[in-house]
Scaffold this motif. Structure first.
Motif, PDB file in Angstrom:
ATOM      1  N   LEU A 156     -32.295 -35.628 -21.693  1.00  0.00           N
ATOM      2  CA  LEU A 156     -30.849 -35.649 -21.460  1.00  0.00           C
ATOM      3  C   LEU A 156     -30.094 -34.936 -22.572  1.00  0.00           C
ATOM      4  CD1 LEU A 156     -30.391 -39.334 -20.202  1.00  0.00           C
ATOM      5  CD2 LEU A 156     -30.198 -37.244 -18.839  1.00  0.00           C
ATOM      6  N   GLU A 157     -30.598 -35.023 -23.794  1.00  0.00           N
ATOM      7  CA  GLU A 157     -29.905 -34.408 -24.923  1.00  0.00           C
ATOM      8  C   GLU A 157     -30.149 -32.909 -25.024  1.00  0.00           C
ATOM      9  OE1 GLU A 157     -31.505 -36.680 -28.110  1.00  0.00           O
ATOM     10  OE2 GLU A 157     -29.989 -38.260 -27.973  1.00  0.00           O
ATOM     11  N   GLU A 201     -38.710 -44.026 -22.349  1.00  0.00           N
ATOM     12  CA  GLU A 201     -37.253 -43.894 -22.383  1.00  0.00           C
ATOM     13  C   GLU A 201     -36.808 -42.884 -23.424  1.00  0.00           C
ATOM     14  OE1 GLU A 201     -33.282 -44.565 -23.940  1.00  0.00           O
ATOM     15  OE2 GLU A 201     -35.130 -45.168 -24.965  1.00  0.00           O
ATOM     16  N   ARG A 202     -37.496 -42.845 -24.580  1.00  0.00           N
ATOM     17  CA  ARG A 202     -37.132 -41.858 -25.598  1.00  0.00           C
ATOM     18  C   ARG A 202     -37.421 -40.437 -25.103  1.00  0.00           C
ATOM     19  NH1 ARG A 202     -33.571 -44.461 -27.961  1.00  0.00           N
ATOM     20  NH2 ARG A 202     -33.388 -42.663 -29.350  1.00  0.00           N
ATOM     21  N   SER A 251     -36.629 -33.100 -29.399  1.00  0.00           N
ATOM     22  CA  SER A 251     -35.522 -33.957 -29.831  1.00  0.00           C
ATOM     23  C   SER A 251     -34.870 -33.405 -31.099  1.00  0.00           C
ATOM     24  CB  SER A 251     -36.019 -35.388 -30.066  1.00  0.00           C
ATOM     25  OG  SER A 251     -36.948 -35.455 -31.132  1.00  0.00           O
ATOM     26  N   ASP A 304     -36.021 -37.531 -33.098  1.00  0.00           N
ATOM     27  CA  ASP A 304     -35.780 -38.930 -32.740  1.00  0.00           C
ATOM     28  C   ASP A 304     -36.592 -39.841 -33.663  1.00  0.00           C
ATOM     29  OD1 ASP A 304     -35.727 -41.476 -31.521  1.00  0.00           O
ATOM     30  OD2 ASP A 304     -35.505 -40.616 -29.532  1.00  0.00           O
ATOM     31  N   ARG A 363     -34.572 -39.630 -22.857  1.00  0.00           N
ATOM     32  CA  ARG A 363     -33.371 -39.413 -23.661  1.00  0.00           C
ATOM     33  C   ARG A 363     -33.395 -38.019 -24.289  1.00  0.00           C
ATOM     34  NH1 ARG A 363     -29.381 -42.476 -25.784  1.00  0.00           N
ATOM     35  NH2 ARG A 363     -30.319 -44.340 -24.874  1.00  0.00           N
TER      36      ARG A 363
END
Length: 468
Positions: free
Chosen positions: A378-379, A371-372, A442, A75, A375
């Protein structure tokens, strides 16, 4: 991708170019912040500004370069966000001590810990090439976390300061082991929940009224090992009077348990347990009673003037009020004279120096970093990785809530540090380690899977990796 089933080799460079642009913008902003603080305090610039800004810039750019080789798909927002938050904290600590004592070494120490944290962030990327590796030894991980929590209680090693035993002395340095234990305990909880997730979600006794299901009671043989480990951790923290960290870990425990099982009844059980535990802590510990009294009646003369009373809290509220909308600048204000203004009350100092606007911007940056993390969860494709990543995000979010709620009198003040901002090497280094794990996770989540045209061997390897 240039065509179906193939990867464009230029794609991994795009996140890194975005990251570099954001990182350079953050570093320029921080250099201007250091220059502005020095101008407010001394009216002229010195070589110290270049030293601090240059050291932070060099370390951040070195980590960015390492990411191009170690995690090219990571990310691109995580590193710039962590760097700017670390820089704001470093600038604030430097400005506070520049006013009170120009010879103080706290800012230099914080810079040293910053460089160590960034180095360990890169080390985490190198040591953990695949996130699922952290799942291999859950009980050994839990044991290591409990050992770290026990260290401050040992004679000749533990240090009793400010009414709590949170630190140990190592070669002239003080370390807070609970900051690193939190990472290990979150990894253990994620590993256990990923194994027992289906059982914990489905195998529960149902309490019904008529034909309506109103409550689910978990089976203790499924919940037992996790509950015992977490209970021992919290009892150890209570024994060292580190009640803020015990509250934080309990909140993370409930959040991850709900994330894994989607059982609201378990959260209800946890809230009831927390309420009972809070009442017991209030009845047994005098410093808990003092904190609650300072929270409820901070402006009462007896509370304000008492030892361990509300003086620090009230002065922090006054400092926030003086900051107004745009802040007092580093040359004015009272924050530099408040106890722990560079650690427990770092958000107060930021609010006074930069005003409500600056404090709101910092809180938004903390929110974006959290939030990252969510995220990345979720990924992710694997349950363990999802739970571990979200656990780290909950850890950061709850910690900010506890600190900000304490200094604004929403909840009692706990003496907890703010990630990346507050003075203290243990908190800063552990936060950078979490960033390193987020970057690795990420990268694994965003990296394209091998295409079918690469042959059956690649497909077999993917299945093997997913099965762990």
């Amino acid at each position: 991708m240039s065509r179906a089933g193939s990867r464009d080799p230029a794609l991994p460079a795009r996140p890194r170019r975005t990251e570099l642009a954001l990182l350079l913008a953050a570093l320029v902003l921080l250099a201007l912040g250091f220059a502005s603080a020095e101008g407010d305090i001394r009216g002229q610039l010195s070589g110290t500004v270049a030293l601090y800004a240059g050291a932070l810039a060099g370390a951040a750019l070195a980590l960015h370069t390492a990411l191009r080789f170690l995690a090219p798909w990571a990310d691109p927002l995580i590193l710039p966000l962590a760097t700017v938050l670390n820089g704001v904290g470093l600038c604030t600590i430097w400005g506070l001590h520049r006013v009170s004592d120009p010879r103080a070494s706290e800012a230099a120490d914080q810079l040293t810990w910053t460089l160590c944290g960034i180095a360990l962030c890169g080390a985490a990327l190198a040591v953990v090439p695949r996130p699922r590796m952290m799942q291999r030894y859950p009980y050994l991980t839990a044991a290591a976390g409990l050992v770290l929590l026990t260290l401050p209680m040992l004679p000749f090693v533990g240090i009793d300061a400010f009414g709590a035993q949170r630190w140990i002395g190592v070669a002239g340095f003080t370390v807070q082991p609970s900051e690193f234990a939190k990472i290990l305990l979150v990894v253990f909880l994620a590993a256990y929940l990923s194994i027992k997730r289906d059982v914990l979600s489905l195998a529960a006794r149902q309490l019904t009224i008529g034909s309506v299901k109103v409550f689910s009671q978990p089976r203790m043989r499924d919940l037992g090992p996790m509950t015992v480990a977490w209970g021992v951790a919290i009892l150890l923290l209570v024994g060292t009077k580190d009640l803020g960290t015990s509250l934080l870990l309990f909140g993370v425990y409930l959040a991850m348990l709900y994330t894994a099982t989607q059982r609201k009844s378990w959260v209800g059980i946890g809230v009831a347990m927390f309420a009972a535990g809070a009442c017991v802590a209030w009845a047994l510990f005098g410093h808990v009673q003092r904190r609650v009294t300072a929270w409820l009646t901070p402006f009462a003369p007896d509370t304000y003037e008492a030892e361990g009373g509300s003086f620090q809290l009230v002065q922090g509220l006054f400092a926030l009020a003086e900051g107004g909308l745009t802040g007092t600048g580093f040359g004015q204000g009272r924050a530099a004279d408040i106890f722990a203004s560079d650690s427990d009350l770092i958000l107060v100092s930021i609010g006074e120096k930069l005003g409500f606007t600056g404090l709101a911007a910092v809180v938004v940056l903390l929110f974006l970093l959290t939030e990252r993390g969510f995220r990345a969860a979720l990924e992710s494709r694997e349950i363990f990785v999802k739970l571990a990543t979200s656990g780290f995000a909950f850890l950061l979010a709850f910690q900010v809530f506890v600190v900000l709620g304490g200094v604004t009198r929403l909840i009692p003040l706990t003496g907890m540090t703010t990630p990346f901002l507050a003075a203290g090497g243990s908190s800063l280094v552990s936060s950078w380690i979490i960033v390193g794990l987020w970057l690795r996770i990420s990268d694994a989540a965003r990296r394209p899977e091998p295409a079918a045209e690469h042959g059956a061997d690649a497909a077999t390897e993917v299945l093997r990796l997913r099965s762990g």
